[in-house]
Design an enzyme around this catalytic site. Structure first.
Site, PDB file in Angstrom:
ATOM      1  N   LYS A 124      -7.256   0.437   0.576  1.00 43.01           N
ATOM      2  CA  LYS A 124      -6.260   0.596   1.630  1.00 43.01           C
ATOM      3  C   LYS A 124      -5.015   1.270   1.069  1.00 43.01           C
ATOM      4  CE  LYS A 124      -8.604  -1.482   4.884  1.00 43.01           C
ATOM      5  NZ  LYS A 124      -9.885  -1.174   4.233  1.00 43.01           N
ATOM      6  N   ASP A 125      -4.181   1.798   1.992  1.00 37.53           N
ATOM      7  CA  ASP A 125      -2.958   2.485   1.594  1.00 37.53           C
ATOM      8  C   ASP A 125      -2.085   1.615   0.707  1.00 37.53           C
ATOM      9  OD1 ASP A 125      -2.327   5.080   3.546  1.00 37.53           O
ATOM     10  OD2 ASP A 125      -3.759   3.662   4.359  1.00 37.53           O
ATOM     11  N   ARG A 126      -1.352   2.266  -0.171  1.00 33.27           N
ATOM     12  CA  ARG A 126      -0.360   1.553  -0.973  1.00 33.27           C
ATOM     13  C   ARG A 126       0.897   1.299  -0.146  1.00 33.27           C
ATOM     14  NH1 ARG A 126       1.696   0.567  -6.129  1.00 33.27           N
ATOM     15  NH2 ARG A 126       3.967   0.644  -6.210  1.00 33.27           N
TER      16      ARG A 126
END
Length: 765
Positions: A318-320
């Protein structure tokens, strides 16, 4: 709710930049110092040029000014959106001992040492034994309630399991249709007996053994098959390879109830509850994280629990710079132990625990639900705000967007990931190493602290790249989060290895190393997709490719090859999909639409469109010194099979809201952790503390001078929310640009708009 903890975002409001910018970067052996004069990644440089509805009205908005502006909740394979609901574990108060009236007779046959019962009618006998063991009183009670149950029985009947089309096609291609059907029947038999007698009863394991008819000589292909069987049938069917390289399959042994004597002993010694009684060997839980990488969080959990990060399995990264929720599994860990560390965790939480008999694998998700806040929105002069957003959202719902690979696919450092991929595919290992270690002048002064340290370390290494002592010193200075650079420097720290560039590349973790060649595939796909729309528009044409049905795949008897699945790669598309060109008759009949069209990424296991785009692949890749029809390499890691990706994609749902606010740091949406805190404030648990990473309550200010547009949508795996937003706003997305002046608060707290390292190739998977 009172303010708990302010987010660490930069003040004053940081400047912004457009995603769509000018120029690109280059690094050649002629520039051996690794310094790139100018670096601004542009959409055009990644092949992204077209809009599906170019004439529609757009607007401008700031993306990811705060990481809480980008909420991502994973959608599991059953279509459930994962939400963090509870941080504690409440043990079910069930008596594990089976009631006397349902116990199984002691003479029920058991499985032999191979785990296979001697009776071919084991399932029927087990059910019959359970039925005969009921007491007369139980039967009388059931008879009295039979009439009431007749009305609901049909509704309670379990629906027989059927594998998804892609899974069935995969099994048929390996095992044949007859064995596949028998395998599905065996799995349904197992589910039926478990529903009838419950999982903890010692019943007869089905005797059925299935053996594939055709040997599979390739060891890697067999490994893929074994993993697929475990995944599709939830670990309830075992498989092994015979001496003749056929695949043998049988039911996992089913454990069950103990005799009355055994239960007495168990009560006396009070042993640890078995994993079967809990529900399985694997603990599944929701991982909630704020502004952190998935692997960073798992590493932190591992340190607290004294477990290696590899102990944890997940469906996708998932996105940071976001607030995300995803499902994670770990083998034989008690939920109480994991829940106990929650108070020690800042910026991440674990909860919603459940035991399962199987682990999660990469790709075990249906997609993601996004809730994205675009701040400081600006609309065309004289435009009605509500009407503009409504029209844009309606078009996105009805027509979708071009399914481009997003900009985060190509990295954020001085040289694009796809340019490094070109060097690797051409066998220029030295240039690939120098590109990975490259830096730009701006990073030395204005980048966030760790990126600045990286640039300084790279500059130092380029001062004497053949000196192993220099590499050793630089290795100590390089921040550990930059895995590729650290691996390269550690190898070059060895005496007399400074010229061994290929081995240095191979020391990079494989999933990270593969990002570079996958990025090149993505670049070619984007470029071809743009040209396809320029030439033919959003209309299906003869020669376009469409995915074959499972029946067509089975009839074609595709041959499995070694690299069809890339272990460690993100779950892009179905790796075993087959495609074919559509005919003029099929186009005329309306059997297929533009939403069925797929574009291949280059590889040795794909076919190319037959309407002129085939030559386009030759032209695009020829500029890079590559041939789309010669993608097999001596090195397995860069021998690309290719895959197919839909040209256009429609989100499952798109909802929107306009919200006014005043302060640029106002919290505008509720995160899952805020929801948990609200529940606790209502008396449903102990309140969380200020140091646990909580953010302040979401606010609403109808008279505020600023405008935010909040978009909620669901996308499939490997669909990029940024590309959907690009279509929605017609390129009006501005991305947060940290303001990092040495010695300021921004310097220590601001984060870049996209992941700071190429370890998350598909940040929206």
């Amino acid at each position: 709710m009172s303010t708990l903890h302010n987010l660490e975002d930069a003040e004053p409001a940081p400047p912004a930049k457009r995603l769509k910018s000018e120029t690109s970067s280059d690094l050649s052996p002629a520039n051996p110092n690794g310094h790139v004069e100018k670096f601004v990644r542009s959409e055009e440089s990644a092949g992204i040029t077209e809009f599906l509805c170019p004439g529609a009205l757009g607007f401008q908005g700031l993306l990811k000014q705060r990481y809480t502006d980008f909420l991502v909740n994973e959608i599991d394979k059953d279509g459930n959106v994962l939400k963090l609901k509870s941080l504690s574990f409440e043990k079910k108060k069930n008596d594990a001992r089976p009631p006397a009236e349902t116990k199984v007779q002691s003479d029920t046959p058991v499985a032999d040492s191979t785990g296979v019962a001697r009776s071919s009618n084991g399932l029927a006998k087990a059910a019959e034994a359970a039925s005969e063991s009921r007491t007369e009183e139980t039967q009388e009670l059931e008879a009295e309630g039979a009439g009431a149950r007749d009305d609901v029985a049909p509704a309670l009947e379990a629906k027989p399991f059927e594998p998804e089309d892609a899974d069935r096609a995969l099994l048929v291609s390996w095992l044949g249709s007859e064995i596949t059907c028998s395998l599905v029947k065996l799995y349904n038999d197992i589910l039926a007996i478990e529903r009838e007698i419950k999982p903890n009863y010692k019943i007869v394991t089905p005797e059925t053994k299935l053996v594939s008819q055709n040997p599979i000589d390739d060891k890697d292909a067999r490994s893929l098959l074994h993993r697929a069987i475990r995944r599709i049938f939830s670990g309830k069917i075992q498989s092994t390879t015979t001496d003749d390289y056929n695949i043998e399959l049988w039911a996992t042994r089913i454990s069950g109830p103990k005799s009355e004597r055994d239960w007495s002993r168990r009560e006396q010694r009070q042993p640890m509850e078995s994993w079967d009684a809990l529900g399985g060997d694997y603990l599944h839980f929701n991982l909630y994280k704020e502004n952190k990488d998935t692997m960073e969080c798992l590493g932190l959990l591992g340190r607290f629990l004294k477990l290696p990060p590899a102990s944890f399995s997940f469906a996708g990264t998932k996105d940071r710079r976001a607030v995300t929720v995803q499902r994670v599994s770990v083998h034989r860990l008690k939920a109480e132990k994991l829940a106990a560390i929650n108070p020690k965790l800042k910026g991440l939480k674990v909860g919603d625990f459940e035991y399962k008999p199987y682990s999660l694998d990469l790709g075990d998700l249906k997609g993601n639900e996004f809730k994205i806040t675009l701040r400081d929105c600006i609309f065309p002069e004289g435009a009605d705000i509500n009407q503009t957003v409504e029209q844009a959202v309606s078009e996105l719902r009805e027509k979708g967007f071009i399914n481009y690979y997003g900009m985060q696919r190509f990295g954020t450092f001085a040289v694009s990931n796809h340019e490094i991929g070109i060097s690797m595919l051409r066998g220029d290992w030295k240039k690939a190493i120098h590109q990975i270690m490259a830096y730009d002048e701006r990073s030395l002064e204005t980048a966030p602290p760790e990126e600045r340290k990286r640039a300084q370390a790279c500059k130092m290494w380029f001062g004497d790249p053949t000196n192993w002592r220099m590499a050793s010193e630089v290795s100590r200075r390089m921040p550990r989060k930059f895995l590729a650079e650290t691996a390269i420097l550690k190898w070059f720290s060895r005496y007399n290895e400074s010229e061994n560039y290929l081995t240095a590349l191979q020391k990079i973790p494989r999933n990270l190393r593969m990002i570079y060649v996958h990025a090149y595939q993505s670049y070619v796909w984007n470029t071809v997709a743009s040209e396809r729309l320029k030439r033919f528009g959003a209309t299906i044409m003869p020669g376009d490719l469409v995915v074959m049905s499972s029946e067509e795949v089975a009839a074609s008897q595709p041959v499995l090859e070694l690299d069809e699945e890339i272990p460690g790669a993100e779950p892009d598309e179905d790796k075993f999909v087959r495609a074919r060109p559509v005919t003029e008759e099929e186009v005329a009949s309306g059997q297929y639409t533009i939403y069925d069209v797929v574009i291949p990424s280059p590889g040795w296991d794909v076919i190319y469109p037959e309407n002129g785009l085939r030559d386009l692949y030759v032209e695009v890749m020829g500029r890079d010194g590559l041939n789309p029809f010669s993608m097999i390499r001596n090195h397995k890691d860069i021998s690309m099979a290719g895959h197919y990706r839909r040209l256009l994609y429609k989100p499952e749902k798109v909802e929107w809201e306009i919200k006014r606010y005043e302060g640029f740091l106002d919290q505008l949406v509720e995160t899952d952790l805020m929801y948990v805190q609200r529940q606790r404030e209502r008396g449903k648990g102990k309140l969380l503390t200020r140091d646990e990473g909580l953010v302040q309550e979401a606010v609403a200010n109808p008279t505020g001078s600023r405008i935010a547009v909040i978009i909620e949508m669901r996308l499939g795996t490997s669909q990029y929310a940024t590309m959907a937003l690009r279509e929605l706003t017609k390129g009006g997305i501005l991305t947060h640009l940290p303001q990092n002046q040495p010695g300021t608060a921004a310097d220590a707290t601001a984060e870049p708009a996209e992941p700071v390292e190429p370890a998350e190739p598909a940040a929206e998977t």
